[in-house]
Design an enzyme around this catalytic site. Structure first.
Site, short mmCIF file in Angstrom:
data_model
loop_
_atom_site.label_atom_id
_atom_site.label_comp_id
_atom_site.label_asym_id
_atom_site.label_seq_id
_atom_site.Cartn_x
_atom_site.Cartn_y
_atom_site.Cartn_z
N ARG A 157 0.82 -1.21 0.00
CA ARG A 157 0.00 0.00 0.00
C ARG A 157 0.86 1.26 0.00
O ARG A 157 0.37 2.35 -0.29
CB ARG A 157 -0.95 0.00 1.21
CG ARG A 157 -1.84 1.23 1.31
CD ARG A 157 -3.02 1.02 2.26
NE ARG A 157 -2.66 0.37 3.49
CZ ARG A 157 -2.09 0.95 4.54
NH1 ARG A 157 -1.81 2.25 4.50
NH2 ARG A 157 -1.80 0.27 5.62
N TYR A 195 -15.53 20.06 -14.78
CA TYR A 195 -15.96 18.66 -14.66
C TYR A 195 -16.90 18.52 -13.46
O TYR A 195 -16.54 18.86 -12.33
CB TYR A 195 -14.74 17.76 -14.50
CG TYR A 195 -15.05 16.29 -14.44
CD1 TYR A 195 -15.93 15.71 -15.34
CD2 TYR A 195 -14.46 15.49 -13.48
CE1 TYR A 195 -16.21 14.36 -15.30
CE2 TYR A 195 -14.72 14.13 -13.43
CZ TYR A 195 -15.61 13.56 -14.33
OH TYR A 195 -15.88 12.23 -14.27
N ASP A 217 -6.82 21.64 -13.02
CA ASP A 217 -7.10 20.38 -13.69
C ASP A 217 -6.68 20.55 -15.15
O ASP A 217 -7.30 21.29 -15.91
CB ASP A 217 -8.59 20.06 -13.59
CG ASP A 217 -8.95 18.69 -14.18
OD1 ASP A 217 -8.16 18.16 -14.99
OD2 ASP A 217 -10.03 18.17 -13.84
N LYS A 243 -7.61 9.68 -19.77
CA LYS A 243 -7.88 10.31 -21.06
C LYS A 243 -6.69 10.15 -22.01
O LYS A 243 -6.25 9.05 -22.23
CB LYS A 243 -8.25 11.79 -20.82
CG LYS A 243 -9.29 12.02 -19.71
CD LYS A 243 -10.59 11.30 -19.96
CE LYS A 243 -11.73 11.77 -19.05
NZ LYS A 243 -11.60 11.41 -17.64
#
Length: 369
Positions: free
Chosen positions: A51, A103, A172, A197
């Site tokens: 982790r 977004y 972003d 993307k």
């Protein structure tokens, strides 16, 4: 691409090869493990648990850091990256500003969860982010070009104003990638992106990243990832690492094609209110030209009705009818179906890597019905 982008693209392809020993694999190995051999006490630099550390992540993050020119951390999705960036900064009692036309999931996260923790969430349109100023604002979240409307705001001016007011700016940069726009060089404190993307590019992996030159901030982001458990899978990290090496090629092809197609759509009788920052008469053109190295691969176009938009999308043999964008396959969707503040016939078109004349012929035929 610029000379600098060309240099970065060349370094990106050969980054893995730096420092290899004789006989090492040239391709990045995939490390699938939750545990490491760890006798005795933990030691600095020695992996301890899956982790917290993974060599495949580290190789991916080295590549992301190269193209961002800043330390970067990988996450299992764009929203995981955005969440980590927000929670690394925001505390109860803070006031933050988020775009109304960016977004939508970022707004939902803020409204549904941050607001319950005592954070005041203010929303402003991309073109009016500075209205009201930033005094008393802890964090300003920016997205430019906005998604899906493709409005462009002045990153340098806004980030300078946020910093002067004592706040943190997060940008972003999903729609542009570092090969189209470099927010950190325009004064942003933090960049977040969905690598699902264009960086992934093949519609087969969910990933995201956070990048910043603020070491203390990145320590907080790393702690959030480790403690909250929002870690990338090593296989997904391996897939993104593989895709990054072709990102400059794909991005350049997509942007080149988008410029050709946008100009033709602007003259098409079926199209209304076309938006593409690369067009000289687009409202965003001058600002885009000043702060972006390319104009992107996204085009906004409005058709006469929702039915016309759906017929266009479903009737084009070279369009994938899907949400998201940035893949090698051109794709499109009617964004009003998600509640975006756009006309019912508004279509967000993501231009892929198909030969441009073949793609245009298919688009034109579908528009003419």
């Amino acid at each position: 691409m610029s000379d600098r982008d060309d240099e970065l693209a060349a370094k990106l392809v050969h980054l893995r090869g730096e420092g290899l020993e004789k006989g090492d694999p040239l391709a990045l190995p995939l490390t699938l493990t939750s545990m490491y051999h760890l006798p005795g006490d933990p030691a600095p630099g020695v992996p301890g648990y899956g982790r917290a550390e993974n060599p495949t992540w580290e190789a991916l993050e080295a590549a992301l850091s190269l193209i961002e020119d800043a330390p970067a951390l990988a996450f299992p999705s764009g929203m995981a990256a955005i969440s980590a960036a927000l929670f690394a900064v925001v505390k109860a009692g803070d006031r933050i500003v988020i775009p109304t036309d960016g977004y939508y999931t970022t707004r939902l996260l803020a409204d549904r969860f941050l607001a319950k923790l005592g954070v005041t969430v203010v929303t402003r349109p991309t073109l009016d982010m500075a209205r009201g100023g930033f005094e008393g604002v802890a964090l300003v979240f920016l997205e430019t070009p906005s998604n899906p409307g493709l409005d462009v705001c002045d990153l340098a001016g806004l980030c300078e104003a946020v910093r002067a007011a004592g706040g943190v700016s997060i940008v972003d940069n999903t729609t542009m990638t570092p090969f189209g726009q470099r927010p950190l060089e325009l004064g942003a404190d933090v960049v977040v992106a969905s690598d699902t993307k264009a960086p992934g590019g093949h519609s087969d992996v969910l990933m995201g990243h956070v990048a910043s030159r603020d070491a203390a901030f990145m320590e907080e982001v790393a702690a959030w990832r480790k403690l909250a458990g929002g870690i990338p899978g090593p296989f997904e990290a391996w897939m993104l690492h593989r895709s990054l090496e072709t990102l400059p090629l794909r991005f350049e092809r997509m942007c080149d094609s988008a410029e050709v197609i946008a100009a033709r759509l602007a003259e098409h009788p079926a199209v209304r209110n076309l938006r593409y920052p690369g067009l000289a008469d687009d409202p965003a053109h001058l600002m885009a030209k000043a702060q972006m190295t390319r104009f992107g691969f996204l085009i906004g176009l409005e058709l006469e009705s929702a039915d016309a938009a759906e017929r266009f999308i479903n009737g084009c043999g070279l369009l994938a009818a899907a949400t998201s964008f940035g893949g090698v396959h051109s794709s499109a969707e009617r964004r009003a179906r998600w509640g975006d503040d756009v006309a019912e016939g508004f279509v967000r078109l993501s231009v892929g890597t198909e030969p441009v004349e073949a793609l245009w012929a298919a688009l034109d035929a579908a528009l003419r019905g």
